[in-house]
Design a protein around this motif. Structure first.
Motif, mmCIF file in Angstrom:
data_model
loop_
_atom_site.group_PDB
_atom_site.id
_atom_site.type_symbol
_atom_site.label_atom_id
_atom_site.label_comp_id
_atom_site.label_asym_id
_atom_site.label_seq_id
_atom_site.Cartn_x
_atom_site.Cartn_y
_atom_site.Cartn_z
ATOM 1 N N GLN A 44 0.722 -1.231 -0.090
ATOM 2 C CA GLN A 44 -0.028 0.083 0.055
ATOM 3 C C GLN A 44 0.993 1.260 -0.001
ATOM 4 O O GLN A 44 1.764 1.532 0.647
ATOM 5 C CB GLN A 44 -0.975 -0.301 1.270
ATOM 6 N N GLY A 45 0.583 2.181 -0.986
ATOM 7 C CA GLY A 45 1.115 3.517 -0.822
ATOM 8 C C GLY A 45 0.788 4.376 0.260
ATOM 9 O O GLY A 45 -0.210 4.456 0.729
ATOM 10 N N VAL A 46 2.056 4.963 0.904
ATOM 11 C CA VAL A 46 1.766 5.809 1.918
ATOM 12 C C VAL A 46 0.977 6.813 1.615
ATOM 13 O O VAL A 46 0.043 7.392 2.481
ATOM 14 C CB VAL A 46 3.129 6.326 2.682
ATOM 15 N N GLU A 47 1.094 7.671 0.529
ATOM 16 C CA GLU A 47 0.367 8.810 0.228
ATOM 17 C C GLU A 47 -0.911 8.579 -0.431
ATOM 18 O O GLU A 47 -2.142 8.948 0.087
ATOM 19 C CB GLU A 47 1.155 9.767 -0.692
ATOM 20 N N LEU A 348 0.851 10.679 18.794
ATOM 21 C CA LEU A 348 0.520 9.229 19.712
ATOM 22 C C LEU A 348 0.065 8.197 18.624
ATOM 23 O O LEU A 348 0.774 7.007 18.651
ATOM 24 C CB LEU A 348 -0.592 9.622 20.789
ATOM 25 N N LYS A 349 -0.785 8.209 17.884
ATOM 26 C CA LYS A 349 -1.397 7.386 16.944
ATOM 27 C C LYS A 349 -0.193 7.026 15.950
ATOM 28 O O LYS A 349 -0.028 5.688 15.644
ATOM 29 C CB LYS A 349 -2.498 7.733 16.199
ATOM 30 N N ALA A 350 0.568 7.860 15.400
ATOM 31 C CA ALA A 350 1.550 7.992 14.197
ATOM 32 C C ALA A 350 2.607 7.031 14.762
ATOM 33 O O ALA A 350 3.219 6.035 13.995
ATOM 34 C CB ALA A 350 2.059 9.126 13.886
ATOM 35 N N HIS A 520 -4.081 14.148 6.944
ATOM 36 C CA HIS A 520 -3.703 13.945 8.116
ATOM 37 C C HIS A 520 -2.809 12.623 8.265
ATOM 38 O O HIS A 520 -1.910 12.251 8.852
ATOM 39 C CB HIS A 520 -4.519 14.116 9.403
ATOM 40 N N VAL A 521 -3.338 11.607 7.332
ATOM 41 C CA VAL A 521 -2.773 10.408 7.313
ATOM 42 C C VAL A 521 -1.293 10.643 6.755
ATOM 43 O O VAL A 521 -0.363 9.808 7.279
ATOM 44 C CB VAL A 521 -3.306 9.524 6.209
#
Length: 568
Positions: A44-47, A348-350, A520-521
């Motif tokens: 899966q691509g990050v962007e 925190l989530k990242a 935000h992702v």
């Protein structure tokens, strides 16, 4: 003064933090099944978050050995969340069109989950559920079939752990300085797939000589050639100048395979200055460079320790000082927007979603600092977000977020901003386990200027002797100048005249990673990539300094003979 256009890469390069490609991991798929089965891997691509086909295995039939022979070789990055999807098909013909075959099921995981599992072996049921990452439904499958269990195992490729040590000398280099001789140094570049070059090592400068002998230097083999022994290595030779406008003497090319032959007539290289050669008919060379010695040895890697059972323990500490603003108002950094995460939750989530793959029980201590606690209003700089002093552990990242939300409803934001108590909290746990079986990572998320700098510096210097690392993420628009001092990249932190044994702190302001389009992702992925990139090296530096070797990995998994996981 040739090649000045390329010089930014030379004097910007830091050999300690230079970009070394990820290690490569070989993933084996095992799927006991009654069908002629094919496995297709998607990454899966990050962007874009789009799934792209990475590769397909061969087709295996109902067999006693359910391992696919064809492996997947993936670049591994500790600091990235590398989502993987495995789709399985019952193959009915030789057609490459997957829609022509029966879909059996699919399995989702991250590469971190596989390597972080005991013995780097992950077992998961094959599912037919909707893809939670994209919302899309899988293709229709065989009705009335149970999907069975998939076993994934990961092995680090051996040539990625090798470290080469080599020494060079030069003879009769061109004289570049008006007064005196040259001050030569060499710069090594690895060639990339697209024909470009990436700097991977710079030697020291040897002053005032045309016949320098440089010190031996170690370099990871993957930094030189990324495991491709025939890939071109370019070496440029420069005359050092104080103002940074180093004079180009010449260059030559070689390969890892050539260098590995050691000292011989094959490893004497003519240094050529192409522009000079074009101007002078009788030009021969600008000197020669000779390989004096070459040796290679295997080093223990981060994955060796993970495979041997070392656990990464994650603790988060959140700033509850009044400078964050009233949580009930939308201007507050702690404001709970029902439609999107605030900066604290995103940070925190990242970070947490990546580290959790390396902790088997997924139970994480979560602390707060800088608040008044009910009922008496006592100020605390080390309180459990779940309110349980005896057991501050939260279940997974979602558990931490839930405890964080609850704390905002019960505590009063106050101050000052003290880091030392939470640093010492984690240090106490790290001090109790120094045998290499556990490593501790503390994430501090804060909005402001630190109030206890002297105590925090002392805590960090003491913590540098322990199996721990500290990540500090600054949120909001405050000036974070003091935080840069804690991040010992440029100047090693010290306290009471004692230097920290190693650099264990990484600081970043979150605003530098915010995507301008509001994605935000993508912001979270960028943040995690930067703050976690140093963890494996900090981890290895501790293990090396203590002479700790990884435990041997458990014996490889042998599938039980002719055991079927699927039923009609």
């Amino acid at each position: 003064m040739d090649k000045l256009e390329d010089m930014s890469s030379v004097y910007d390069f830091d050999p300690i933090t230079g970009n070394i490609p990820a290690t490569k991991v070989e993933v084996t798929v095992s799927y006991p099944c009654e069908y002629f089965t094919l496995c297709v891997l998607y990454t899966q691509g990050v962007e874009t978050k789009q799934w792209r086909e990475f590769g397909r295995t061969e087709v295996i039939d109902n067999t006693l050995n359910p391992d696919f022979v064809r492996k997947y070789i993936l670049d591994y990055f500790f600091e990235e969340k590398q989502n993987l999807r495995f789709d399985f098909y019952d193959v009915d013909s030789k057609s490459p069109d997957l829609s022509k075959h029966d879909f059996l099921g699919q399995m989702f995981c991250t590469l971190g989950e596989i390597v972080g599992s005991p013995a780097s072996r992950l077992e998961k049921p094959l599912g037919r559920s909707r893809d939670s990452r994209t919302g899309s439904s899988p293709p229709p499958g065989i009705q009335g079939k149970k999907c069975g269990t998939v076993v994934l195992s990961a092995e680090e490729l051996s040539n990625c752990r090798d470290s080469a040590t080599m020494q060079f000398c030069a003879n009769k280099l061109d004289k570049k300085d008006f007064f005196g001789k040259s001050d030569p140094f060499m710069v090594f570049y690895r060639s990339n797939e697209d024909g470009t070059f990436t700097i991977c090592h710079k030697t020291e400068v040897v002053k005032n000589t045309l016949n320098p002998v440089w010190q031996p230097f170690p370099i990871p083999v993957r930094a030189l050639c990324n495991g491709d022994f025939d890939r071109t290595i370019k070496v440029e030779v420069y005359d050092w100048d104080r103002d940074g406008s180093h004079d180009f003497i010449g260059d030559f090319t070689t390969s890892y395979r050539e260098l590995a032959r050691g000292q011989s007539q094959f490893n004497v290289y003519e240094v050529i200055n192409t522009k000079k050669k074009m101007k002078k008919k009788k030009y021969a060379n600008s000197g020669t460079v000779t390989l004096l010695s070459f040796s290679v040895e295997s080093e223990f890697t981060f994955l060796d320790y993970i495979k041997g059972g070392t656990q990464i323990n994650f603790t988060v500490a959140i700033d509850f000082t009044a400078s964050n603003g009233n949580p009930s108002q939308s201007t507050s950094l702690h404001y709970m927007n029902p439609y999107q995460l605030n900066a604290y939750a995103m940070a925190l989530k990242a970070v947490g979603e990546i580290i959790q793959d390396y902790d088997s029980d997924k139970m994480f201590p979560a602390l707060g600092f800088g608040a008044k606690l009910p009922p008496e209003g006592r100020v605390s700089h080390e309180f459990p977000l779940n309110g349980n002093l005896e057991n501050p552990y939260c279940n997974g990242i979602e558990g931490i977020l839930e405890a964080y939300h609850q704390s905002l409803k019960t505590v009063q934001l106050y101050g000052p901003t003290n880091f030392a108590p939470v640093v010492n909290h984690v240090a106490r746990y790290a001090a109790a386990v120094q045998d290499g079986s556990q490593y501790f990572v503390l994430l501090i998320i804060t909005d402001g200027v630190i109030s206890d700098m002297a105590q925090t510096k002392e805590a960090i210097v003491n913590g540098a002797k322990l199996p721990m690392s500290i990540i500090i993420v600054g949120v909001g628009q405050a000036e974070f100048d003091a935080m840069v001092e804690l991040d010992g990249d440029d100047i090693r932190i010290s306290s009471r005249g004692k230097l920290a044994e190693r650099d264990i702190v990484q600081f970043v302001p979150f605003r530098d990673y915010m995507d301008r389009t509001g994605n935000h992702v993508l912001s979270m992925a960028r943040l995690a990539k930067d703050v976690l990139a140093e963890i494996p090296d900090q981890f290895i530096s501790y293990m090396k300094s203590r002479g700790i070797k990884p435990n041997p990995a458990p014996p490889p998994y042998t599938p039980p003979g002719h055991t079927h996981h699927t039923q009609i």
